[in-house]
Design a protein around this motif. Structure first.
Motif, PDB file in Angstrom:
ATOM      1  N   MET A   1      36.156 -38.443 -79.716  1.00 11.73           N
ATOM      2  CA  MET A   1      36.473 -37.966 -78.578  1.00 11.73           C
ATOM      3  C   MET A   1      37.840 -38.228 -78.041  1.00 11.73           C
ATOM      4  O   MET A   1      38.425 -37.479 -77.337  1.00 11.73           O
ATOM      5  N   LYS A   2      38.267 -39.358 -78.273  1.00 15.37           N
ATOM      6  CA  LYS A   2      39.547 -39.830 -77.697  1.00 15.37           C
ATOM      7  C   LYS A   2      40.762 -39.044 -78.391  1.00 15.37           C
ATOM      8  O   LYS A   2      41.601 -38.610 -77.842  1.00 15.37           O
ATOM      9  N   THR A   3      40.242 -38.890 -79.762  1.00 16.95           N
ATOM     10  CA  THR A   3      41.526 -38.134 -80.438  1.00 16.95           C
ATOM     11  C   THR A   3      41.552 -36.550 -79.867  1.00 16.95           C
ATOM     12  O   THR A   3      42.782 -36.298 -79.877  1.00 16.95           O
ATOM     13  N   ARG A   4      40.464 -35.933 -79.511  1.00 13.94           N
ATOM     14  CA  ARG A   4      40.548 -34.638 -78.902  1.00 13.94           C
ATOM     15  C   ARG A   4      41.042 -34.583 -77.788  1.00 13.94           C
ATOM     16  O   ARG A   4      41.816 -33.486 -77.319  1.00 13.94           O
ATOM     17  N   THR A   5      40.615 -35.578 -76.780  1.00 15.57           N
ATOM     18  CA  THR A   5      41.403 -35.572 -75.544  1.00 15.57           C
ATOM     19  C   THR A   5      42.861 -35.558 -75.384  1.00 15.57           C
ATOM     20  O   THR A   5      43.495 -35.195 -74.815  1.00 15.57           O
ATOM     21  N   ARG A   6      43.478 -36.690 -76.430  1.00 18.26           N
ATOM     22  CA  ARG A   6      44.629 -37.090 -76.679  1.00 18.26           C
ATOM     23  C   ARG A   6      45.310 -35.461 -77.188  1.00 18.26           C
ATOM     24  O   ARG A   6      46.368 -35.198 -76.811  1.00 18.26           O
ATOM     25  N   ARG A   7      44.558 -34.742 -77.974  1.00 26.10           N
ATOM     26  CA  ARG A   7      45.352 -33.591 -78.649  1.00 26.10           C
ATOM     27  C   ARG A   7      45.356 -32.518 -77.436  1.00 26.10           C
ATOM     28  O   ARG A   7      46.227 -31.950 -77.475  1.00 26.10           O
ATOM     29  N   SER A   8      44.500 -32.506 -76.485  1.00 26.91           N
ATOM     30  CA  SER A   8      44.347 -31.510 -75.434  1.00 26.91           C
ATOM     31  C   SER A   8      45.450 -31.838 -74.642  1.00 26.91           C
ATOM     32  O   SER A   8      46.107 -30.779 -74.084  1.00 26.91           O
ATOM     33  N   LEU A   9      45.735 -33.091 -74.225  1.00 31.50           N
ATOM     34  CA  LEU A   9      46.889 -33.330 -73.359  1.00 31.50           C
ATOM     35  C   LEU A   9      48.431 -33.193 -74.196  1.00 31.50           C
ATOM     36  O   LEU A   9      49.133 -32.864 -73.251  1.00 31.50           O
ATOM     37  N   GLU A  10      48.232 -33.126 -75.264  1.00 35.06           N
ATOM     38  CA  GLU A  10      49.645 -33.060 -76.230  1.00 35.06           C
ATOM     39  C   GLU A  10      49.837 -31.520 -75.975  1.00 35.06           C
ATOM     40  O   GLU A  10      50.888 -31.153 -75.901  1.00 35.06           O
ATOM     41  N   ALA A  11      48.912 -30.759 -75.948  1.00 39.64           N
ATOM     42  CA  ALA A  11      48.761 -29.313 -76.055  1.00 39.64           C
ATOM     43  C   ALA A  11      49.324 -28.582 -74.497  1.00 39.64           C
ATOM     44  O   ALA A  11      49.800 -27.590 -74.642  1.00 39.64           O
ATOM     45  N   VAL A  12      49.066 -29.436 -73.588  1.00 38.97           N
ATOM     46  CA  VAL A  12      49.809 -29.047 -72.353  1.00 38.97           C
ATOM     47  C   VAL A  12      51.194 -29.211 -72.516  1.00 38.97           C
ATOM     48  O   VAL A  12      51.850 -27.990 -72.069  1.00 38.97           O
ATOM     49  N   GLY A  13      51.651 -30.185 -72.844  1.00 38.14           N
ATOM     50  CA  GLY A  13      53.151 -29.949 -73.028  1.00 38.14           C
ATOM     51  C   GLY A  13      53.633 -28.936 -73.896  1.00 38.14           C
ATOM     52  O   GLY A  13      54.728 -28.400 -73.783  1.00 38.14           O
ATOM     53  N   GLN A  14      52.887 -28.931 -75.128  1.00 33.99           N
ATOM     54  CA  GLN A  14      53.273 -28.079 -76.129  1.00 33.99           C
ATOM     55  C   GLN A  14      53.369 -26.315 -75.465  1.00 33.99           C
ATOM     56  O   GLN A  14      54.106 -25.676 -75.679  1.00 33.99           O
ATOM     57  N   GLY A  15      52.283 -26.276 -74.795  1.00 34.27           N
ATOM     58  CA  GLY A  15      52.130 -24.696 -74.188  1.00 34.27           C
ATOM     59  C   GLY A  15      53.116 -24.551 -73.145  1.00 34.27           C
ATOM     60  O   GLY A  15      53.552 -23.440 -72.914  1.00 34.27           O
ATOM     61  N   LEU A  16      53.485 -25.600 -72.247  1.00 33.28           N
ATOM     62  CA  LEU A  16      54.308 -25.561 -71.205  1.00 33.28           C
ATOM     63  C   LEU A  16      55.774 -25.203 -72.029  1.00 33.28           C
ATOM     64  O   LEU A  16      56.644 -24.219 -71.507  1.00 33.28           O
ATOM     65  N   ALA A  17      56.218 -25.923 -72.899  1.00 34.70           N
ATOM     66  CA  ALA A  17      57.339 -25.538 -73.749  1.00 34.70           C
ATOM     67  C   ALA A  17      57.554 -24.122 -74.344  1.00 34.70           C
ATOM     68  O   ALA A  17      58.399 -23.310 -74.241  1.00 34.70           O
ATOM     69  N   LEU A  18      56.311 -23.719 -74.891  1.00 29.78           N
ATOM     70  CA  LEU A  18      56.163 -22.363 -75.583  1.00 29.78           C
ATOM     71  C   LEU A  18      56.356 -21.436 -74.471  1.00 29.78           C
ATOM     72  O   LEU A  18      56.709 -20.519 -74.909  1.00 29.78           O
ATOM     73  N   SER A  19      55.499 -21.542 -73.358  1.00 26.05           N
ATOM     74  CA  SER A  19      55.775 -20.469 -72.262  1.00 26.05           C
ATOM     75  C   SER A  19      57.111 -20.408 -71.802  1.00 26.05           C
ATOM     76  O   SER A  19      57.574 -19.324 -71.435  1.00 26.05           O
ATOM     77  N   VAL A  20      57.907 -21.447 -71.758  1.00 31.61           N
ATOM     78  CA  VAL A  20      59.241 -21.177 -71.178  1.00 31.61           C
ATOM     79  C   VAL A  20      60.117 -20.239 -72.390  1.00 31.61           C
ATOM     80  O   VAL A  20      60.914 -19.536 -72.333  1.00 31.61           O
ATOM     81  N   ILE A  21      59.866 -20.871 -73.890  1.00 30.85           N
ATOM     82  CA  ILE A  21      60.573 -20.419 -74.948  1.00 30.85           C
ATOM     83  C   ILE A  21      60.284 -18.796 -74.967  1.00 30.85           C
ATOM     84  O   ILE A  21      60.865 -17.994 -75.299  1.00 30.85           O
ATOM     85  N   SER A  22      58.964 -18.623 -74.714  1.00 25.05           N
ATOM     86  CA  SER A  22      58.428 -17.188 -75.011  1.00 25.05           C
ATOM     87  C   SER A  22      59.170 -16.154 -74.075  1.00 25.05           C
ATOM     88  O   SER A  22      59.487 -15.159 -74.095  1.00 25.05           O
TER      89      SER A  22
END
Length: 419
Positions: A1-22
């Motif tokens: 559960m902790k691993t999935r939560t951490r991965r989801s929080l990482e995806a926030v920054g990754q999605g934000l970076a991708l939206s700017v790049i896109s």
């Protein structure tokens, strides 16, 4: 559960970076590329289009690298290689422009840019927006909605005008937060899957490209094998063989002096012993260069760790391999990593290097990262072209991310099965 939560929080920054790049990167490159191609009719585009399309390819390759790193989505690199005898000057620019426009991958890249600035942007925004928007609901519950307006503040479909409606906004935010934790990694993967759908060649095109690359890599493998044999022959002739000949001559002299001049014979015996030790050392180094014993005995992970200990730069090695690949794959991966590390030490001026080995979805993945000055690129004489050909023998791929100022990440993938 902790691993999935951490991965989801990482995806926030990754999605934000991708939206700017896109939004910024893809729109800019698409407009510039279209304008440059249109200017070919005036002659100016012949000079600008190769550089612009090269930038588009670099942008697409960066997305391929992020897809493999962040979501494990592999996007093939389908670009046709330029002929080695491509001329320079204006004539070479015209030929390069023609080859780029005839490559189907160029038009797939342009189509992907168009989709990336629209659907790609939307999936990237949603992968980070759900969690970020949920935080706003919690802020409104604290009564801060009055900062925005004196009347009412709409949070989605909830009109916030009191503490009670603020709590309703917080409840909705909690639902959005739960949805974000559950689905934002899937949305991120959907973003990369969309990119793979548009960037990857059709099955028949991929097979034709694979045959072409395998044919080229077979010739490279034959040439490399012949060069390696010549190197071994030269090293044996100039090193161990010369020392062993000297030992034989010393033994002949010792045989003649053993009774006439025992002291001189004893001195020559010591010299012959030292020469034999040096010949043995050279033979061991030569064997290690052909196939390191630790690679055969302990596997790729321990061999890379042993290699890292001999580097003059602090190197951290992470290994997550549930088994061992075949000996040819291990050998190719080992020497590819060795070459990437040598490039980092020699060219990057780095003071720290990270090596990560993992295996997923039938792929042996290696990432070599350094904190040097960046600027590395395939085909610029940095040794990366040879590394790419070495991997191509096994249908492997190479991706390089090295912006000016660093860091540099060299990612390698080799399809294989582990024992």
């Amino acid at each position: 559960m902790k691993t999935r939560t951490r991965r989801s929080l990482e995806a926030v920054g990754q999605g934000l970076a991708l939206s700017v790049i896109s939004l910024a990167g893809s729109i800019t490159l698409f407009v510039v590329a279209v304008v440059s191609i249109c200017l070919i009719l005036l002659g100016v585009g012949v000079l600008t289009t190769p550089a612009v399309l090269t930038a588009v390819r670099a942008h697409a390759n960066q997305r391929r690298l992020l897809a493999a790193k962040w979501s494990g989505v592999r996007i093939p690199v389908p670009y046709r290689a330029f002929p080695p005898d491509l001329r320079g000057g204006i004539t070479g620019q015209v030929e390069r422009c023609s080859l780029l426009l005839k490559d189907p991958a160029t038009w797939r890249d342009l189509g992907w840019l168009l989709a990336d600035m629209t659907a790609g942007f939307i999936t990237a925004v949603f992968s980070c927006g759900l969690l970020l928007y949920a935080v706003e609901g919690f802020v409104l519950a604290a009564g801060l909605w009055r900062v925005f307006t004196d009347d009412r503040y709409w949070y989605a479909f909830v009109p916030v005008s009191s503490q009670l409606t603020g709590l309703a906004a917080a409840a909705l935010g909690l639902v959005l937060f739960a949805l974000g934790l559950r689905y934002n990694t899937d949305l991120l993967r959907l973003h990369f899957t969309l990119a793979r759908t548009l960037l990857a060649p059709r099955h028949d095109q991929e097979l034709a490209l694979r045959i072409e690359r395998l044919t080229e890599s077979r010739h490279d493998a034959v040439d490399t094998s012949a060069a390696e044999l010549r190197r071994i022959e030269r090293d044996l002739h100039d090193g161990a063989q010369a020392r062993l000949v000297a030992v034989g001559m010393d033994l002949s002299t010792i045989e003649a002096l053993i009774e006439k001049d025992p002291a001189r014979a004893k001195e020559l015996i010591g010299k012959a012993r030292q020469s034999s030790k040096e010949a043995l050392t050279e033979l061991r180094d030569l064997v290690r260069g052909i196939h390191p014993p630790v690679l055969a005995e302990r596997g790729l992970g321990d061999a890379v760790k042993a290699l890292a200990l001999r580097l003059p730069v602090e190197t951290e090695v992470g290994v997550e391999l549930p088994g061992r690949a075949g000996a040819p794959v291990e050998s190719a991966a080992y020497f590819a990593i060795s070459e990437a590390l040598a490039n980092a030490v020699k060219h990057a001026a780095a003071d720290r290097i990270w090596v990560d080995l993992s295996y997923a979805e039938g792929m042996l993945r290696v990432a070599v990262t350094d904190n040097g000055g960046g600027g590395a690129a395939i085909g610029t004489g940095s040794g990366l072209s040879g590394l790419e050909r070495r991997l191509g023998t096994f249908d492997g791929i190479l991706a390089v991310s090295s912006p000016a100022g660093g860091p540099t990440m060299v990612t390698m993938e080799i399809p294989c099965e582990l024992s």
